[in-house]
Design an enzyme around this catalytic site. Structure first.
Site, PDB file in Angstrom:
ATOM      1  N   LYS A 135       0.710  -1.193   0.099  1.00  0.00           N
ATOM      2  CA  LYS A 135       0.122   0.002  -0.136  1.00  0.00           C
ATOM      3  C   LYS A 135       0.880   1.188   0.090  1.00  0.00           C
ATOM      4  CE  LYS A 135      -4.300  -1.463   1.529  1.00  0.00           C
ATOM      5  NZ  LYS A 135      -5.758  -1.343   2.617  1.00  0.00           N
ATOM      6  N   LYS A 176      -4.471 -11.204  -8.311  1.00  0.00           N
ATOM      7  CA  LYS A 176      -5.803 -11.537  -7.547  1.00  0.00           C
ATOM      8  C   LYS A 176      -6.890 -10.375  -8.050  1.00  0.00           C
ATOM      9  CE  LYS A 176      -5.934  -8.740  -3.338  1.00  0.00           C
ATOM     10  NZ  LYS A 176      -6.887  -8.953  -2.063  1.00  0.00           N
ATOM     11  N   LYS A 226     -10.638  -4.486  -6.915  1.00  0.00           N
ATOM     12  CA  LYS A 226     -11.262  -3.383  -7.393  1.00  0.00           C
ATOM     13  C   LYS A 226     -10.423  -2.475  -8.167  1.00  0.00           C
ATOM     14  CE  LYS A 226     -11.446  -1.496  -2.664  1.00  0.00           C
ATOM     15  NZ  LYS A 226     -11.047  -2.745  -1.936  1.00  0.00           N
TER      16      LYS A 226
HETATM   17  P1  ATP Z   1      -8.630  -4.706  -3.281  1.00  0.00           P
HETATM   18  O1  ATP Z   1     -10.095  -5.075  -4.103  1.00  0.00           O
HETATM   19  O2  ATP Z   1      -8.281  -3.481  -3.442  1.00  0.00           O
HETATM   20  O3  ATP Z   1      -7.439  -5.673  -3.522  1.00  0.00           O
HETATM   21  P2  ATP Z   1      -9.538  -6.009  -1.198  1.00  0.00           P
HETATM   22  O4  ATP Z   1     -10.908  -6.461  -1.880  1.00  0.00           O
HETATM   23  O5  ATP Z   1      -8.513  -7.025  -0.839  1.00  0.00           O
HETATM   24  O6  ATP Z   1      -8.848  -4.883  -1.792  1.00  0.00           O
HETATM   25  P3  ATP Z   1     -10.014  -5.991   1.688  1.00  0.00           P
HETATM   26  O7  ATP Z   1     -11.031  -5.315   2.357  1.00  0.00           O
HETATM   27  O8  ATP Z   1      -8.682  -6.101   2.133  1.00  0.00           O
HETATM   28  O9  ATP Z   1     -10.128  -5.563   0.255  1.00  0.00           O
HETATM   29  O10 ATP Z   1     -10.765  -7.688   1.630  1.00  0.00           O
HETATM   30  C1  ATP Z   1     -11.959  -8.135   2.186  1.00  0.00           C
HETATM   31  C2  ATP Z   1     -11.574  -9.570   2.465  1.00  0.00           C
HETATM   32  O11 ATP Z   1     -11.710 -10.297   1.086  1.00  0.00           O
HETATM   33  C3  ATP Z   1     -10.335 -10.054   3.116  1.00  0.00           C
HETATM   34  O12 ATP Z   1     -10.599 -11.183   3.816  1.00  0.00           O
HETATM   35  C4  ATP Z   1      -9.719 -10.527   1.678  1.00  0.00           C
HETATM   36  O13 ATP Z   1      -8.919 -11.670   2.084  1.00  0.00           O
HETATM   37  C5  ATP Z   1     -10.645 -11.046   0.795  1.00  0.00           C
HETATM   38  N1  ATP Z   1     -10.154 -10.804  -0.759  1.00  0.00           N
HETATM   39  C6  ATP Z   1     -10.066  -9.855  -1.031  1.00  0.00           C
HETATM   40  N2  ATP Z   1      -9.796 -10.128  -2.634  1.00  0.00           N
HETATM   41  C7  ATP Z   1      -9.670 -11.339  -2.714  1.00  0.00           C
HETATM   42  C8  ATP Z   1      -9.532 -12.294  -3.755  1.00  0.00           C
HETATM   43  N3  ATP Z   1      -9.030 -11.775  -5.252  1.00  0.00           N
HETATM   44  N4  ATP Z   1      -9.818 -13.613  -3.501  1.00  0.00           N
HETATM   45  C9  ATP Z   1     -10.502 -14.015  -2.418  1.00  0.00           C
HETATM   46  N5  ATP Z   1     -10.381 -13.326  -1.276  1.00  0.00           N
HETATM   47  C10 ATP Z   1     -10.162 -12.032  -1.476  1.00  0.00           C
END
Ligand code: ATP
Ligand code: LTN
Length: 333
Positions: free
Chosen positions: A115, A197, A200
């Site tokens: 980040k 992965k 958003k």
């Molecule tokens: P960004 O979309 O910016 O990468 P994020 O979606 O990871 O952010 P978080 O609030 O960190 O936002 O994630 C919420 C939950 O979703 C966490 O438990 C995280 O491990 C899970 N998660 C996020 N992205 C994935 C993914 N691509 N696959 C599986 N789990 C995910």
């Protein structure tokens, strides 16, 4: 005091829209924990402001995410469901834990490194101490298990190290938590870049829970597969990462094994497979989207539920906080 059931705690940030990765990796599993554990779920808006947020958008996202958690099956009567900033004990314990967390430990956190690279103009102290607030979230409820995605394992490990350090000095104050990572869906990959992965920050490869079915279908039809002419739906993550990503998603939505999926699409190729995955996702998300919309139309109900949630959370959290304040030598109130 003996607990009758183990406690499960998890949190999710209201930073932007909920996507399929969040849903399959986290939210979808949360309601099932209610059968086995005393569950606490939190919309972590205080964590969200470690990166700049538009205030009106943050308020809207917080309420929407709160509604989505209910729509996914979290029952606010069975579980404690609340918004982090409404329970001041989180900020109070986070400060104390900051004093028991080492600079070196925080510097090693992968999420901090990622980040800060992405927000080079705003590497604030909150971004750095994010894990001690997360530890406070978890420890206030004497949590045993923490359901999270793989990317959060390191933060839960740090919370365990803080517990060992703190309990080592003051006796048995905190329960040592353990991360629980789902076997399936722990890492949903991006549709247009299957090496990273789903996130958003790359909206074209990302499917949002509130997105219209036709937009979801379009994203799946455009999903990257691979350039071999064989056109075969078979699982090989190294050679065909795009196809593997779609098979992961289809398997997570339908519960079918890779062998069953390979058999289902034998001889049919990607042209038939991609829209089928899209349809499975649309149907999986449909009830969540519709129930969220219904809940968001009833603001008075949502307000009464989040207020009651904060009250229940504060009651439990303050008990732990008072104990900690006493241990470290603060005067009783
Ligand atoms: P960004 O979309 O910016 O990468 P994020 O979606 O990871 O952010 P978080 O609030 O960190 O936002 O994630 C919420 C939950 O979703 C966490 O438990 C995280 O491990 C899970 N998660 C996020 N992205 C994935 C993914 N691509 N696959 C599986 N789990 C995910
Ligand atoms: N850091 C987590 C969100 C989070 C959390 C928590 C998860 C904040 N506090 C406590 C589990 C327990 C994330 O970014 N997904």
């Amino acid at each position: 005091m003996m607990k009758e059931r183990k406690v499960s705690f998890s949190g999710i940030q209201p930073s932007g829209e909920l996507h399929l990765g969040n849903y399959l990796g986290a939210l979808r599993h949360w309601p099932t924990f209610q059968e086995k554990y005393d569950c606490v779920y939190c919309v972590v808006d205080a964590h969200a402001i470690t990166v700049r947020q538009d205030p009106a958008k943050l308020r809207r996202s917080t309420l929407e995410l709160y509604a989505q958690l209910i729509a996914c099956g979290i029952d606010p009567e069975k579980s404690i469901l609340f918004v982090q900033s409404q329970v001041p004990a989180h900020a109070e314990l986070a400060w104390i834990l900051n004093c028991y967390t080492m600079f070196g430990e925080l510097s090693r956190m992968t999420q901090f490194k990622d980040k800060s690279a992405r927000n080079a103009d705003n590497i604030n102290a909150g971004l750095f101490t994010y894990p001690s607030l997360m530890a406070a979230d978890i420890l206030l409820y004497q949590t045993d298990v923490v359901p999270v995605g793989e990317d959060q394992r390191q933060h839960v490990e740090l919370a365990r190290d803080i517990v060992k350090r703190f309990n080592g000095v003051y006796g048995d104050v905190f329960t040592e938590p353990e991360a629980v990572i789902p076997k399936f869906g722990a890492r949903v990959m991006s549709l247009n870049n299957p090496e990273s992965k789903m996130s958003k920050s790359m909206p074209e490869g990302c499917v949002f829970v509130m997105e219209k079915p036709e937009d979801i279908m379009r994203k799946f039809k455009r999903a990257v597969t691979d350039s071999d002419t064989e056109n075969c739906v078979c699982y090989d993550r190294a050679a065909k990462p795009g196809v593997a990503t779609l098979m992961d998603i289809y398997s997570a939505c339908t519960g079918r094994s890779f062998e069953a999926i390979e058999a289902e699409f034998a001889g049919q190729g990607y042209g038939a497979f991609k829209p089928k995955v899209g349809e499975a996702v649309v149907e999986l998300l449909r009830p969540v989207r519709e129930e969220t919309q219904r809940l968001l139309a009833d603001k008075a109900y949502l307000e009464s539920v989040y207020r009651a949630g904060a009250e229940k959370a504060a009651h439990v959290a303050e008990r732990t906080l008072r104990k900690v304040q006493k241990k470290v030598g603060f005067l009783a109130r």
